[in-house]
Structures are given as C-alpha cells and as structure tokens.
Design a protein around this motif. Structure first.
Motif, PDB file in Angstrom:
ATOM      1  N   ALA A  49       0.804  -1.334  -0.165  1.00 21.78           N
ATOM      2  CA  ALA A  49       0.338  -0.069   0.194  1.00 21.78           C
ATOM      3  C   ALA A  49       1.293   0.741   0.065  1.00 21.78           C
ATOM      4  O   ALA A  49       0.625   2.608  -0.228  1.00 21.78           O
ATOM      5  N   GLY A  50       2.039   1.354   0.440  1.00 17.02           N
ATOM      6  CA  GLY A  50       3.100   2.440   0.502  1.00 17.02           C
ATOM      7  C   GLY A  50       3.243   3.048   1.291  1.00 17.02           C
ATOM      8  O   GLY A  50       2.775   4.080   1.891  1.00 17.02           O
ATOM      9  N   GLY A  51       2.492   1.791   2.901  1.00 13.35           N
ATOM     10  CA  GLY A  51       2.275   2.998   3.462  1.00 13.35           C
ATOM     11  C   GLY A  51       1.400   2.115   5.065  1.00 13.35           C
ATOM     12  O   GLY A  51       0.663   1.480   4.333  1.00 13.35           O
ATOM     13  N   VAL A  52       0.845   2.524   6.087  1.00 11.61           N
ATOM     14  CA  VAL A  52       0.279   2.007   6.484  1.00 11.61           C
ATOM     15  C   VAL A  52      -1.285   2.894   7.206  1.00 11.61           C
ATOM     16  O   VAL A  52      -1.592   4.023   6.759  1.00 11.61           O
ATOM     17  N   THR A  53      -1.995   1.438   6.978  1.00 12.07           N
ATOM     18  CA  THR A  53      -3.686   2.433   6.683  1.00 12.07           C
ATOM     19  C   THR A  53      -4.032   1.878   8.015  1.00 12.07           C
ATOM     20  O   THR A  53      -5.529   2.632   7.917  1.00 12.07           O
ATOM     21  N   GLN A  54      -3.695   1.745   9.046  1.00 10.50           N
ATOM     22  CA  GLN A  54      -4.192   1.170   9.917  1.00 10.50           C
ATOM     23  C   GLN A  54      -3.715   1.099  11.205  1.00 10.50           C
ATOM     24  O   GLN A  54      -2.004   1.135  10.719  1.00 10.50           O
ATOM     25  N   GLY A  55      -4.163   0.594  12.396  1.00 15.40           N
ATOM     26  CA  GLY A  55      -3.050   0.703  13.543  1.00 15.40           C
ATOM     27  C   GLY A  55      -4.164  -0.168  14.525  1.00 15.40           C
ATOM     28  O   GLY A  55      -5.090  -0.533  14.336  1.00 15.40           O
ATOM     29  N   ILE A  56      -3.588  -1.012  15.348  1.00 11.12           N
ATOM     30  CA  ILE A  56      -4.187  -1.380  16.309  1.00 11.12           C
ATOM     31  C   ILE A  56      -3.551  -1.437  17.643  1.00 11.12           C
ATOM     32  O   ILE A  56      -2.222  -1.577  17.978  1.00 11.12           O
ATOM     33  N   TYR A  57      -4.469  -0.910  18.831  1.00 15.61           N
ATOM     34  CA  TYR A  57      -4.213  -0.975  19.638  1.00 15.61           C
ATOM     35  C   TYR A  57      -4.611  -1.950  20.898  1.00 15.61           C
ATOM     36  O   TYR A  57      -5.575  -2.025  20.860  1.00 15.61           O
ATOM     37  N   LEU A  58      -3.756  -2.735  21.420  1.00 20.02           N
ATOM     38  CA  LEU A  58      -3.592  -3.277  22.607  1.00 20.02           C
ATOM     39  C   LEU A  58      -3.358  -2.785  23.543  1.00 20.02           C
ATOM     40  O   LEU A  58      -1.672  -2.425  24.163  1.00 20.02           O
ATOM     41  N   VAL A  59      -4.203  -3.294  25.130  1.00 20.70           N
ATOM     42  CA  VAL A  59      -4.124  -2.902  25.925  1.00 20.70           C
ATOM     43  C   VAL A  59      -4.253  -3.399  27.025  1.00 20.70           C
ATOM     44  O   VAL A  59      -3.983  -5.331  26.422  1.00 20.70           O
ATOM     45  N   VAL A  60      -2.672  -3.879  27.908  1.00 20.19           N
ATOM     46  CA  VAL A  60      -1.978  -4.546  28.217  1.00 20.19           C
ATOM     47  C   VAL A  60      -1.978  -3.994  30.008  1.00 20.19           C
ATOM     48  O   VAL A  60      -2.432  -2.979  30.229  1.00 20.19           O
ATOM     49  N   PRO A  61      -1.740  -4.379  30.939  1.00 20.36           N
ATOM     50  CA  PRO A  61      -1.661  -4.626  32.637  1.00 20.36           C
ATOM     51  C   PRO A  61      -0.636  -3.773  33.126  1.00 20.36           C
ATOM     52  O   PRO A  61      -0.319  -2.719  33.886  1.00 20.36           O
ATOM     53  N   ASP A  62       0.532  -4.353  32.190  1.00 20.33           N
ATOM     54  CA  ASP A  62       1.929  -3.670  32.177  1.00 20.33           C
ATOM     55  C   ASP A  62       2.927  -3.404  31.376  1.00 20.33           C
ATOM     56  O   ASP A  62       3.067  -4.828  30.363  1.00 20.33           O
ATOM     57  N   THR A 101       4.986   2.486  20.363  1.00 18.66           N
ATOM     58  CA  THR A 101       3.805   1.776  18.997  1.00 18.66           C
ATOM     59  C   THR A 101       5.454   1.546  18.501  1.00 18.66           C
ATOM     60  O   THR A 101       6.258   1.411  18.398  1.00 18.66           O
ATOM     61  N   VAL A 102       5.224  -0.392  18.352  1.00 17.49           N
ATOM     62  CA  VAL A 102       6.444  -1.276  17.342  1.00 17.49           C
ATOM     63  C   VAL A 102       5.342  -1.507  15.473  1.00 17.49           C
ATOM     64  O   VAL A 102       4.162  -0.943  15.330  1.00 17.49           O
ATOM     65  N   ARG A 103       6.054  -1.694  14.788  1.00 23.01           N
ATOM     66  CA  ARG A 103       5.596  -3.036  13.974  1.00 23.01           C
ATOM     67  C   ARG A 103       5.922  -3.994  13.898  1.00 23.01           C
ATOM     68  O   ARG A 103       7.753  -4.493  14.231  1.00 23.01           O
ATOM     69  N   ASP A 104       5.241  -5.185  13.172  1.00 21.86           N
ATOM     70  CA  ASP A 104       5.883  -6.039  13.048  1.00 21.86           C
ATOM     71  C   ASP A 104       6.834  -6.272  12.252  1.00 21.86           C
ATOM     72  O   ASP A 104       6.529  -5.014  10.720  1.00 21.86           O
ATOM     73  N   ALA A 105       7.032  -7.512  11.416  1.00 21.19           N
ATOM     74  CA  ALA A 105       8.104  -7.800  10.851  1.00 21.19           C
ATOM     75  C   ALA A 105       7.484  -7.880   8.649  1.00 21.19           C
ATOM     76  O   ALA A 105       7.685  -7.265   7.920  1.00 21.19           O
ATOM     77  N   GLU A 106       6.199  -7.327   8.797  1.00 20.93           N
ATOM     78  CA  GLU A 106       5.363  -6.729   7.897  1.00 20.93           C
ATOM     79  C   GLU A 106       4.450  -5.892   7.649  1.00 20.93           C
ATOM     80  O   GLU A 106       4.111  -5.349   6.627  1.00 20.93           O
ATOM     81  N   GLY A 107       5.015  -4.510   8.613  1.00 21.61           N
ATOM     82  CA  GLY A 107       4.705  -3.334   8.933  1.00 21.61           C
ATOM     83  C   GLY A 107       3.517  -3.056   9.562  1.00 21.61           C
ATOM     84  O   GLY A 107       3.009  -1.106   9.545  1.00 21.61           O
ATOM     85  N   HIS A 108       2.666  -3.574  10.094  1.00 22.11           N
ATOM     86  CA  HIS A 108       1.387  -3.474  10.543  1.00 22.11           C
ATOM     87  C   HIS A 108       2.204  -3.162  11.818  1.00 22.11           C
ATOM     88  O   HIS A 108       2.342  -2.895  12.538  1.00 22.11           O
TER      89      HIS A 108
END
Length: 138
Positions: free
Chosen positions: A74-87, A117-124
C-alpha cells in the motif's frame, strides 16, 4: 452522550508469511493461537489468535474482492491496532527481545497511559499500552 450497544471488534490482517506472523504475535505480544486452517498449499487460509478476552484473525495475502494490501504494497500503513495490557514495561521488554521495529519508544502520556508503538515484520502498526479506550475521566 449515549453509549453504543455492546459488541466485539475483531481486527483481521493479511500477511505474506502468516506462519511467521503467528510466531511473532505469540512471541512478541503474547497472543495464543486458537486455531490455524491450512489453505491446502502449505499456507494459512484463516487463523484466530487470542489475547486475554480479545481476538484477531489473520490469513495469507491474496487478491480477492476485499483488496487488502500489506503496508509495503500500500506504500504505507492504513490502520493501527492498540493492545491494552496491564504492564507496559513487561510488554516493552518482550517486543524488544523479539526484535520488533520500534516506532515510538515506551513513554508516559498526558492522559495517564504508559505505551509504545512497534511494527511487525510486514509493517503492520501495533500500539501497546495501559489505556483502555472509553475510560478517560474527562
């Protein structure tokens, strides 16, 4: 303001190498594979992974009516996911050990969250923190 009817949101992503993505999601973010459906050609047709009471679905990249593309395609990120963690500090250590690409290092927000914030190996894009949406007192 009235609250919407309760429901679940289940993000779904496609990966060029979904088996590697599953491994990374388990190792770096603590997901647990619920099940993985083979596509008959050694790939993944569909997989579901859980984190706490939440889940995501992933599958192999393919051309179909959905037209989904990886961030690289896509030539860039089109979404992001936010994970809620206790720690957030423990999650930060885990993603660093898994070699995640850091976009934003661990920090404290003005609204009381500790996140990164991080990216996975495929850029998500994955943002991880202690803030639960809808809980801001203001």
């Amino acid at each position: 303001m009235s609250r919407p009817v309760p429901g679940d949101i289940v993000p779904f992503l496609r990966y060029s190498d979904p088996r590697a993505a599953i491994h990374w999601l388990e190792t770096a973010l603590g997901f647990e594979s619920l099940f993985v459906v083979d596509d008959g050609q050694g790939g993944v047709a569909h997989a579901e992974l859980a984190l706490g009471t939440s889940a995501i679905m992933i599958g192999g990249a393919k051309d179909d009516v959905l037209g989904m593309r990886s961030p690289a395609q896509a030539g860039g990120v089109t979404q992001g996911i936010y994970l809620v963690v206790p720690d957030a500090d423990a999650a930060w250590a885990r993603v660093q050990a898994a070699g995640a690409e850091v976009v934003m290092a661990l920090y404290d927000t003005p609204y009381g969250s500790r996140e990164f914030t991080v990216r996975d190996a495929e850029g998500h894009l994955w943002s991880i923190g202690t803030y639960r949406a809808g809980s801001y007192p203001g």
